[in-house]
Design a protein around this motif. Structure first.
Motif, PDB file in Angstrom:
ATOM      1  N   ASN A 104       5.974   9.371  11.748  1.00 20.03           N
ATOM      2  CA  ASN A 104       4.872  10.325  11.914  1.00 20.03           C
ATOM      3  C   ASN A 104       4.621  11.071  10.611  1.00 20.03           C
ATOM      4  N   TYR A 105       3.367  11.411  10.369  1.00 21.18           N
ATOM      5  CA  TYR A 105       3.023  12.203   9.196  1.00 21.18           C
ATOM      6  C   TYR A 105       3.083  13.694   9.524  1.00 21.18           C
ATOM      7  N   ARG A 106       2.988  14.491   8.495  1.00 25.48           N
ATOM      8  CA  ARG A 106       3.079  15.945   8.657  1.00 25.48           C
ATOM      9  C   ARG A 106       2.014  16.453   9.625  1.00 25.48           C
ATOM     10  N   THR A 107       0.855  15.827   9.616  1.00 18.51           N
ATOM     11  CA  THR A 107      -0.203  16.152  10.569  1.00 18.51           C
ATOM     12  C   THR A 107      -0.486  14.910  11.414  1.00 18.51           C
ATOM     13  N   THR A 108      -1.321  15.049  12.413  1.00 18.00           N
ATOM     14  CA  THR A 108      -1.593  13.920  13.303  1.00 18.00           C
ATOM     15  C   THR A 108      -2.416  12.819  12.637  1.00 18.00           C
ATOM     16  N   LEU A 109      -3.165  13.171  11.603  1.00 21.46           N
ATOM     17  CA  LEU A 109      -4.019  12.198  10.920  1.00 21.46           C
ATOM     18  C   LEU A 109      -3.256  11.470   9.810  1.00 21.46           C
ATOM     19  N   ILE A 110      -3.624  10.214   9.585  1.00 18.51           N
ATOM     20  CA  ILE A 110      -3.079   9.467   8.454  1.00 18.51           C
ATOM     21  C   ILE A 110      -3.753   9.986   7.192  1.00 18.51           C
ATOM     22  N   PRO A 111      -3.003  10.502   6.229  1.00 18.05           N
ATOM     23  CA  PRO A 111      -3.615  11.051   5.010  1.00 18.05           C
ATOM     24  C   PRO A 111      -4.410  10.000   4.244  1.00 18.05           C
ATOM     25  N   LEU A 112      -5.502  10.427   3.658  1.00 16.55           N
ATOM     26  CA  LEU A 112      -6.326   9.515   2.861  1.00 16.55           C
ATOM     27  C   LEU A 112      -5.535   8.937   1.699  1.00 16.55           C
ATOM     28  N   TYR A 113      -4.607   9.722   1.149  1.00 15.90           N
ATOM     29  CA  TYR A 113      -3.875   9.256  -0.028  1.00 15.90           C
ATOM     30  C   TYR A 113      -2.906   8.115   0.272  1.00 15.90           C
ATOM     31  N   VAL A 114      -2.597   7.892   1.535  1.00 17.13           N
ATOM     32  CA  VAL A 114      -1.584   6.891   1.884  1.00 17.13           C
ATOM     33  C   VAL A 114      -1.990   5.462   1.505  1.00 17.13           C
ATOM     34  N   PRO A 115      -3.153   4.943   1.968  1.00 16.00           N
ATOM     35  CA  PRO A 115      -3.503   3.574   1.565  1.00 16.00           C
ATOM     36  C   PRO A 115      -3.685   3.419   0.056  1.00 16.00           C
ATOM     37  N   PHE A 116      -4.209   4.449  -0.602  1.00 19.89           N
ATOM     38  CA  PHE A 116      -4.333   4.394  -2.056  1.00 19.89           C
ATOM     39  C   PHE A 116      -2.946   4.465  -2.705  1.00 19.89           C
ATOM     40  N   GLY A 117      -2.069   5.241  -2.090  1.00 18.81           N
ATOM     41  CA  GLY A 117      -0.693   5.334  -2.584  1.00 18.81           C
ATOM     42  C   GLY A 117       0.040   4.008  -2.466  1.00 18.81           C
ATOM     43  N   HIS A 118      -0.188   3.294  -1.366  1.00 20.07           N
ATOM     44  CA  HIS A 118       0.415   1.962  -1.211  1.00 20.07           C
ATOM     45  C   HIS A 118      -0.035   1.036  -2.335  1.00 20.07           C
ATOM     46  N   ALA A 119      -1.324   1.108  -2.674  1.00 23.72           N
ATOM     47  CA  ALA A 119      -1.857   0.272  -3.750  1.00 23.72           C
ATOM     48  C   ALA A 119      -1.225   0.651  -5.090  1.00 23.72           C
ATOM     49  N   ILE A 120      -1.000   1.944  -5.306  1.00 20.82           N
ATOM     50  CA  ILE A 120      -0.363   2.409  -6.536  1.00 20.82           C
ATOM     51  C   ILE A 120       1.078   1.911  -6.612  1.00 20.82           C
ATOM     52  N   VAL A 121       1.787   1.965  -5.481  1.00 23.11           N
ATOM     53  CA  VAL A 121       3.165   1.458  -5.410  1.00 23.11           C
ATOM     54  C   VAL A 121       3.183  -0.028  -5.753  1.00 23.11           C
ATOM     55  N   TYR A 122       2.294  -0.775  -5.111  1.00 23.29           N
ATOM     56  CA  TYR A 122       2.221  -2.208  -5.367  1.00 23.29           C
ATOM     57  C   TYR A 122       1.871  -2.481  -6.834  1.00 23.29           C
ATOM     58  N   GLY A 123       0.860  -1.763  -7.346  1.00 26.79           N
ATOM     59  CA  GLY A 123       0.422  -1.966  -8.720  1.00 26.79           C
ATOM     60  C   GLY A 123       1.524  -1.684  -9.726  1.00 26.79           C
ATOM     61  N   SER A 124       2.311  -0.632  -9.486  1.00 29.92           N
ATOM     62  CA  SER A 124       3.407  -0.283 -10.396  1.00 29.92           C
ATOM     63  C   SER A 124       4.458  -1.381 -10.421  1.00 29.92           C
ATOM     64  N   GLY A 125       4.863  -1.842  -9.228  1.00 27.63           N
ATOM     65  CA  GLY A 125       5.834  -2.926  -9.156  1.00 27.63           C
ATOM     66  C   GLY A 125       5.326  -4.195  -9.809  1.00 27.63           C
ATOM     67  N   TYR A 126       4.050  -4.461  -9.620  1.00 25.00           N
ATOM     68  CA  TYR A 126       3.413  -5.656 -10.197  1.00 25.00           C
ATOM     69  C   TYR A 126       3.439  -5.592 -11.718  1.00 25.00           C
ATOM     70  N   ILE A 127       3.115  -4.434 -12.280  1.00 25.43           N
ATOM     71  CA  ILE A 127       3.101  -4.267 -13.734  1.00 25.43           C
ATOM     72  C   ILE A 127       4.510  -4.437 -14.307  1.00 25.43           C
ATOM     73  N   PHE A 128       5.506  -3.824 -13.667  1.00 24.03           N
ATOM     74  CA  PHE A 128       6.887  -3.958 -14.141  1.00 24.03           C
ATOM     75  C   PHE A 128       7.326  -5.420 -14.149  1.00 24.03           C
ATOM     76  N   ALA A 129       6.944  -6.150 -13.112  1.00 24.34           N
ATOM     77  CA  ALA A 129       7.347  -7.555 -12.990  1.00 24.34           C
ATOM     78  C   ALA A 129       6.688  -8.444 -14.033  1.00 24.34           C
ATOM     79  N   GLN A 130       5.540  -7.993 -14.586  1.00 25.65           N
ATOM     80  CA  GLN A 130       4.803  -8.799 -15.562  1.00 25.65           C
ATOM     81  C   GLN A 130       5.184  -8.489 -17.005  1.00 25.65           C
ATOM     82  N   THR A 131       6.076  -7.539 -17.217  1.00 29.93           N
ATOM     83  CA  THR A 131       6.459  -7.192 -18.590  1.00 29.93           C
ATOM     84  C   THR A 131       7.246  -8.337 -19.230  1.00 29.93           C
ATOM     85  N   ALA A 132       7.179  -8.414 -20.556  1.00 25.13           N
ATOM     86  CA  ALA A 132       7.893  -9.466 -21.285  1.00 25.13           C
ATOM     87  C   ALA A 132       9.401  -9.371 -21.035  1.00 25.13           C
TER      88      ALA A 132
END
Length: 254
Positions: A104-132
């Motif tokens: 459960n989240y702090r409030t009853t609604l799913i925060p807007l930042y969550v799906p964008f945050g998931h993309a940021i998490v994925y993007g960060s991991g993706y960038i690290f994996a692509q480093t030389a």
């Protein structure tokens, strides 16, 4: 003729510089991900809401802005991954949070930042994996990653009675085996562990003590990395279908 060659050379040189600059921006955003996560989730924390004001909207603005920086510093393929991840993760939130009630989240609604945050998490991991460095040390990193996550799952299972993690860690490693132990999934999993620890520490969300009413889970359960890894597999299929469809469309036009 000389004029057109000169113009082509300048365009090519500019393109390589832009690509290099975008790579640097992406790397900076991936590295700054940890600090950004602490700031954004701290603003949406229970402590911040009680002592200052409800920072949910500010956290939303920060997440969307950070995502936008990632998006515009990316190539076409990476943009498709990030864009698709936002919608895929929101569907996942509806299933795992609202339908199955696993957390459960702090409030009853799913925060807007969550799906964008998931993309940021994925993007960060993706960038690290692509480093030389990551590519050069692929084999040794696979061994260290495997050892770290096995130890992590065992520790939380034994000392925190986190049977949820023990159950889903098996599925996590089965998925990795099918994907030939790609470090991409390990890097994403590390980012997931970090954001889960920070989010639950600030009480932005809380995992239910017993998943489905029967499976004991810690707050957060480390086995949650399986759902991110599984989502990435689905994400890759979606983007692959998208790109193949565009390729066929362009072929028909030509």
């Amino acid at each position: 003729m000389t004029y057109f060659k000169l113009q082509s050379l300048q365009f090519s040189k500019t393109g390589s510089i832009d690509k290099e600059q975008n790579t640097k921006v992406q790397m900076f955003l991936a590295l700054f991900f940890t600090i950004f996560t602490i700031i954004a989730l701290g603003i949406d924390s229970v402590f911040f809401a009680k002592n200052y004001f409800d920072g949910r909207q500010l956290a939303n603005i920060l997440a969307v802005s950070y995502f936008s920086l990632f998006f515009f510093a990316s190539n076409s393929h990476f943009r498709k991954l990030l864009f698709s991840m936002v919608f895929l993760s929101y569907i996942g939130e509806l299933i795992f949070c609202k339908l199955l009630g696993m957390y459960n989240y702090r409030t009853t609604l799913i925060p807007l930042y969550v799906p964008f945050g998931h993309a940021i998490v994925y993007g960060s991991g993706y960038i690290f994996a692509q480093t030389a460095w990551a590519i050069k040390n692929e084999k040794i990193l696979q061994k260290y990653f495997a050892g770290f996550f096995i130890l992590l799952f065992l520790l939380v299972g034994l000392f925190l009675n986190d049977l949820f993690s023990l159950l889903f860690c098996g599925l996590f490693f089965l998925l990795l085996k099918r994907k030939r132990w790609q470090n991409l999934y390990y890097f994403i999993a590390l980012c997931v562990v970090f954001i889960e620890l920070v989010g639950t520490f600030f009480q932005c969300w809380t995992w239910i003590p017993k998943t489905f009413g029967i499976i004991p889970a810690a707050n957060p359960p480390m086995g949650a990395v399986f759902f991110y890894a599984g989502g990435d597999v689905l994400l890759a299929k979606i983007v692959s279908f998208w790109e193949n469809k565009n390729l066929k469309k362009n072929t028909l036009i030509l």
